[in-house]
Write an enzyme that holds these catalytic residues in place. Structure first.
Site, short mmCIF file in Angstrom:
data_model
loop_
_atom_site.label_atom_id
_atom_site.label_comp_id
_atom_site.label_asym_id
_atom_site.label_seq_id
_atom_site.Cartn_x
_atom_site.Cartn_y
_atom_site.Cartn_z
N ASN A 51 38.81 -25.84 -11.75
CA ASN A 51 38.19 -27.16 -11.91
C ASN A 51 38.25 -27.98 -10.63
O ASN A 51 38.48 -29.20 -10.67
CB ASN A 51 38.82 -27.92 -13.08
N ASP A 98 39.65 -20.79 -13.95
CA ASP A 98 38.83 -21.97 -13.71
C ASP A 98 39.76 -23.06 -13.20
O ASP A 98 40.50 -23.66 -13.98
CB ASP A 98 38.14 -22.38 -15.02
N ASP A 131 35.77 -21.47 -9.70
CA ASP A 131 36.52 -20.34 -10.24
C ASP A 131 36.95 -19.46 -9.07
O ASP A 131 36.14 -19.16 -8.18
CB ASP A 131 35.66 -19.54 -11.22
N GLU A 137 38.98 -20.96 -21.65
CA GLU A 137 38.29 -21.87 -22.58
C GLU A 137 37.80 -21.11 -23.82
O GLU A 137 36.64 -21.17 -24.20
CB GLU A 137 37.14 -22.62 -21.90
N ASP A 165 26.43 -22.82 -16.97
CA ASP A 165 27.87 -22.95 -17.08
C ASP A 165 28.51 -21.96 -16.11
O ASP A 165 28.00 -21.75 -15.02
CB ASP A 165 28.33 -22.76 -18.53
N HIS A 166 29.61 -21.33 -16.49
CA HIS A 166 30.34 -20.46 -15.57
C HIS A 166 29.74 -19.06 -15.51
O HIS A 166 29.20 -18.56 -16.50
CB HIS A 166 31.80 -20.33 -15.99
N TYR A 193 43.60 -22.11 -16.87
CA TYR A 193 42.48 -23.00 -17.13
C TYR A 193 42.97 -24.40 -16.79
O TYR A 193 43.63 -25.06 -17.58
CB TYR A 193 42.02 -22.89 -18.58
N ASP A 241 33.66 -20.56 -22.44
CA ASP A 241 33.24 -21.76 -23.17
C ASP A 241 32.96 -21.45 -24.64
O ASP A 241 31.84 -21.57 -25.12
CB ASP A 241 32.02 -22.40 -22.50
#
Length: 275
Positions: free
Chosen positions: A169, A167, A240, A44, A265-266, A128, A9
């Site tokens: 999603n 990721d 992920d 990202e 976040d991740h 991604y 990110d």
């Protein structure tokens, strides 16, 4: 071989900002440096079309001094400073690097979403995956992406075994998020996205975390930043993944999460495989 994947990110923010979140991000980078992985996949990145700056490269080399870098950024007509991916790979490796396009809808092929490394024994590819977006405004395009991406992985698998990460999603099953009932039509947990991921696995791939850990619950890779207590309460999602071709799943030794401490976040994920 040890491989790590992480949605960072914003690589620039993680490397150069002085914000409290950036400090937490750098602590994660220090953790990853200690892991001594052969390959690190980063999603990202949000870099410009010119990729990492000289300063970015120097800072990455300070964490991963024995690794080469390859990257892919979002380019016009896609949004600037959006999406993007990057690989760090040990300099003893000599991969053939490709930046595949999968005939995806809209500007998705221009958003820097896939990089593939080819080694003698396997492909290593990261993605991604596009988010369905607020109001599911991109869900129709996302479904096309999922089919195209599954076909792309299958085309690699027809040549040699595949290690795929990123990721994605999507929380595939109800056990992959803390609150499935209240998220039925949330981006990342629609029936359409879950079916897309099932279709991907049905092409001949294994979710290595589930393969090794079974139906364990409470294991997540992402916690919403908008909720200050999401990580404290572990109201997370597992979105992920490390996937491998079915024929090499028995070679996977480790597939797990790496702690990102207080950072929401991740969190990074790691896989060790004996090829």
């Amino acid at each position: 071989m040890k491989l790590i994947s992480w949605n960072i990110d914003s690589l620039n923010a993680a490397l150069t900002s002085d914000s409290s979140r950036a400090l937490l991000s750098r602590a994660v980078l220090e953790t990853l440096a200690q892991e001594k992985a052969d390959i690190i996949a980063i999603q990202e990145t949000k870099l410009s079309s010119k990729g990492p700056t000289k300063k970015h490269v120097e800072l990455l080399e300070s964490y991963f001094p024995d690794h080469a870098i390859t990257w892919r950024s979002s380019v016009e007509p896609a949004r600037k400073g959006y999406a993007g991916t990057l690989f760090l790979y040990h300099n003893t490796l000599n991969p053939t690097i490709t930046f595949p396009e999968i005939d995806a809808p809209s500007t998705m092929d221009s958003e820097g979403r896939i990089i593939t490394l080819e080694l003698d024994q396997c492909f290593i590819t990261q993605v991604y995956t596009p988010n369905a977006g607020d109001g599911l405004k991109r869900l129709d395009e996302r479904q096309i992406w999922d089919k195209k991406y599954a076909d792309y992985l299958a085309s690699l698998d027809a040549q040699k075994p595949v290690l795929a990460t990123g990721d994605y999603n999507v929380a595939h099953k109800e056990i992959d998020l803390a609150n499935p009932s209240s998220n039925r039509r949330s981006p990342g947990f629609t029936d359409e996205e879950r079916t897309g991921f099932t279709n991907l696995l049905d092409k001949g791939f294994t979710d290595t975390y589930r393969y090794l850990h079974g139906d364990v619950t409470g294991a997540y890779t992402w916690w919403a930043q908008r909720s200050k207590t999401s990580k404290i309460n572990n109201t997370g999602w597992r979105i992920d993944y490390w996937l491998v071709s079915n024929r090499i799943k028995d070679k996977v030794r480790v597939s797990d999460m790496i702690s990102s401490g207080e950072r929401q976040d991740h969190t990074p994920i790691v896989m060790e495989i004996d090829l």
